[in-house]
Motif scaffolding. Sequence first.
Motif, PDB file in Angstrom:
ATOM      1  N   THR A  49      57.284  68.007 -33.522  1.00 26.01           N
ATOM      2  CA  THR A  49      56.127  67.171 -34.190  1.00 26.01           C
ATOM      3  C   THR A  49      55.346  67.191 -34.209  1.00 26.01           C
ATOM      4  OG1 THR A  49      55.106  67.571 -31.277  1.00 26.01           O
ATOM      5  CG2 THR A  49      56.748  65.757 -31.134  1.00 26.01           C
ATOM      6  N   LYS A  50      54.552  65.714 -34.553  1.00 31.95           N
ATOM      7  CA  LYS A  50      53.545  65.516 -35.849  1.00 31.95           C
ATOM      8  C   LYS A  50      52.371  65.723 -35.182  1.00 31.95           C
ATOM      9  CE  LYS A  50      56.040  67.339 -40.158  1.00 31.95           C
ATOM     10  NZ  LYS A  50      55.883  68.211 -40.376  1.00 31.95           N
ATOM     11  N   LEU A  51      51.529  65.696 -35.993  1.00 39.30           N
ATOM     12  CA  LEU A  51      50.385  65.824 -34.817  1.00 39.30           C
ATOM     13  C   LEU A  51      49.200  64.381 -35.793  1.00 39.30           C
ATOM     14  CD1 LEU A  51      48.401  68.821 -34.286  1.00 39.30           C
ATOM     15  CD2 LEU A  51      49.313  66.946 -32.787  1.00 39.30           C
ATOM     16  N   THR A  52      49.830  63.652 -35.459  1.00 43.77           N
ATOM     17  CA  THR A  52      49.537  62.083 -36.240  1.00 43.77           C
ATOM     18  C   THR A  52      48.263  61.226 -36.196  1.00 43.77           C
ATOM     19  OG1 THR A  52      50.694  60.981 -35.358  1.00 43.77           O
ATOM     20  CG2 THR A  52      51.572  61.385 -36.885  1.00 43.77           C
ATOM     21  N   LYS A  53      47.679  61.930 -34.899  1.00 43.83           N
ATOM     22  CA  LYS A  53      46.354  61.185 -34.942  1.00 43.83           C
ATOM     23  C   LYS A  53      44.885  61.758 -34.833  1.00 43.83           C
ATOM     24  CE  LYS A  53      48.040  58.292 -31.521  1.00 43.83           C
ATOM     25  NZ  LYS A  53      47.706  57.161 -29.871  1.00 43.83           N
ATOM     26  N   SER A  54      45.771  63.223 -34.902  1.00 43.40           N
ATOM     27  CA  SER A  54      44.561  64.469 -35.583  1.00 43.40           C
ATOM     28  C   SER A  54      43.806  63.886 -37.182  1.00 43.40           C
ATOM     29  CB  SER A  54      44.717  65.412 -35.293  1.00 43.40           C
ATOM     30  OG  SER A  54      44.737  65.685 -33.408  1.00 43.40           O
ATOM     31  N   PRO A  55      43.020  63.950 -37.127  1.00 48.01           N
ATOM     32  CA  PRO A  55      42.220  64.310 -38.736  1.00 48.01           C
ATOM     33  C   PRO A  55      43.017  65.513 -39.499  1.00 48.01           C
ATOM     34  CG  PRO A  55      40.326  64.653 -37.559  1.00 48.01           C
ATOM     35  CD  PRO A  55      41.495  64.185 -36.252  1.00 48.01           C
ATOM     36  N   ILE A  56      42.869  65.437 -40.563  1.00 50.55           N
ATOM     37  CA  ILE A  56      43.780  66.597 -41.311  1.00 50.55           C
ATOM     38  C   ILE A  56      42.027  67.809 -41.258  1.00 50.55           C
ATOM     39  CG2 ILE A  56      43.634  67.150 -43.738  1.00 50.55           C
ATOM     40  CD1 ILE A  56      45.717  64.843 -44.037  1.00 50.55           C
ATOM     41  N   GLY A  57      42.529  68.761 -41.491  1.00 50.31           N
ATOM     42  CA  GLY A  57      41.140  69.802 -41.723  1.00 50.31           C
ATOM     43  C   GLY A  57      40.883  70.158 -40.561  1.00 50.31           C
ATOM     44  N   SER A  58      40.941  69.976 -38.891  1.00 50.32           N
ATOM     45  CA  SER A  58      40.977  69.900 -37.545  1.00 50.32           C
ATOM     46  C   SER A  58      41.585  71.668 -37.095  1.00 50.32           C
ATOM     47  CB  SER A  58      40.962  68.423 -36.413  1.00 50.32           C
ATOM     48  OG  SER A  58      42.077  68.362 -36.695  1.00 50.32           O
ATOM     49  N   VAL A  59      40.539  71.716 -36.124  1.00 55.17           N
ATOM     50  CA  VAL A  59      41.090  73.352 -36.044  1.00 55.17           C
ATOM     51  C   VAL A  59      42.366  72.778 -34.586  1.00 55.17           C
ATOM     52  CG1 VAL A  59      40.068  74.935 -35.232  1.00 55.17           C
ATOM     53  CG2 VAL A  59      39.023  73.937 -36.942  1.00 55.17           C
ATOM     54  N   VAL A  60      42.902  73.035 -34.603  1.00 55.44           N
ATOM     55  CA  VAL A  60      43.475  72.835 -33.222  1.00 55.44           C
ATOM     56  C   VAL A  60      43.480  74.439 -32.167  1.00 55.44           C
ATOM     57  CG1 VAL A  60      45.594  72.941 -32.241  1.00 55.44           C
ATOM     58  CG2 VAL A  60      45.420  71.027 -33.962  1.00 55.44           C
ATOM     59  N   PRO A  61      43.111  74.310 -31.599  1.00 51.61           N
ATOM     60  CA  PRO A  61      42.955  76.037 -30.306  1.00 51.61           C
ATOM     61  C   PRO A  61      44.396  76.610 -29.668  1.00 51.61           C
ATOM     62  CG  PRO A  61      41.141  74.562 -29.601  1.00 51.61           C
ATOM     63  CD  PRO A  61      41.765  72.980 -30.898  1.00 51.61           C
ATOM     64  N   HIS A  62      44.906  77.653 -29.238  1.00 52.13           N
ATOM     65  CA  HIS A  62      45.637  77.565 -28.569  1.00 52.13           C
ATOM     66  C   HIS A  62      45.598  79.373 -28.212  1.00 52.13           C
ATOM     67  CE1 HIS A  62      49.987  78.359 -27.367  1.00 52.13           C
ATOM     68  NE2 HIS A  62      50.243  79.026 -28.374  1.00 52.13           N
ATOM     69  N   GLU A  63      45.876  79.323 -26.163  1.00 55.63           N
ATOM     70  CA  GLU A  63      45.249  80.213 -26.287  1.00 55.63           C
ATOM     71  C   GLU A  63      46.233  80.558 -25.110  1.00 55.63           C
ATOM     72  OE1 GLU A  63      42.511  81.933 -22.128  1.00 55.63           O
ATOM     73  OE2 GLU A  63      42.253  80.607 -24.263  1.00 55.63           O
ATOM     74  N   PHE A  64      46.970  81.910 -25.142  1.00 51.95           N
ATOM     75  CA  PHE A  64      48.410  82.699 -24.367  1.00 51.95           C
ATOM     76  C   PHE A  64      48.440  83.346 -23.925  1.00 51.95           C
ATOM     77  CE2 PHE A  64      49.272  83.087 -28.806  1.00 51.95           C
ATOM     78  CZ  PHE A  64      49.635  84.490 -28.762  1.00 51.95           C
ATOM     79  N   ARG A  65      48.671  84.518 -23.313  1.00 51.99           N
ATOM     80  CA  ARG A  65      49.492  85.900 -22.611  1.00 51.99           C
ATOM     81  C   ARG A  65      50.198  86.505 -23.501  1.00 51.99           C
ATOM     82  NH1 ARG A  65      44.889  88.104 -19.419  1.00 51.99           N
ATOM     83  NH2 ARG A  65      44.249  86.631 -18.772  1.00 51.99           N
TER      84      ARG A  65
END
Length: 100
Positions: A49-65
């Motif tokens: 899936t593509k992130l179509t609503k988020s602006p280009i250059g925005s940061v996507v955080p992700h947290e996991f173990r």
Amino acid sequence: MRNIIAIAGLVIALAGCSTDGGGTTGAIDIGPGIRPIPGSITYRGQPRTKLTKSPIGSVVPHEFRNELGQRVEENYIIQPDRSLKLVSRRVYRDPFGFDD
């Protein structure tokens, strides 16, 4: 002789210390060119899936173990083609095994 043993013990004790200054215990920050690890969003390639609503250059955080149970924080940046680029990773290592 006692001084040498005391100094050697002090050196060994200080070798395990971290001076990251970020208030975290043993956090590691890695720069550009990071390879995905198991648990990363892009570990097996880009998501379908593509992130179509988020602006280009925005940061996507992700947290996991990770596989060792350590807390991992990653940041991705959305590229112009809507793919994700992994730009930073922090692995929180606690010397006693307690991560939060």
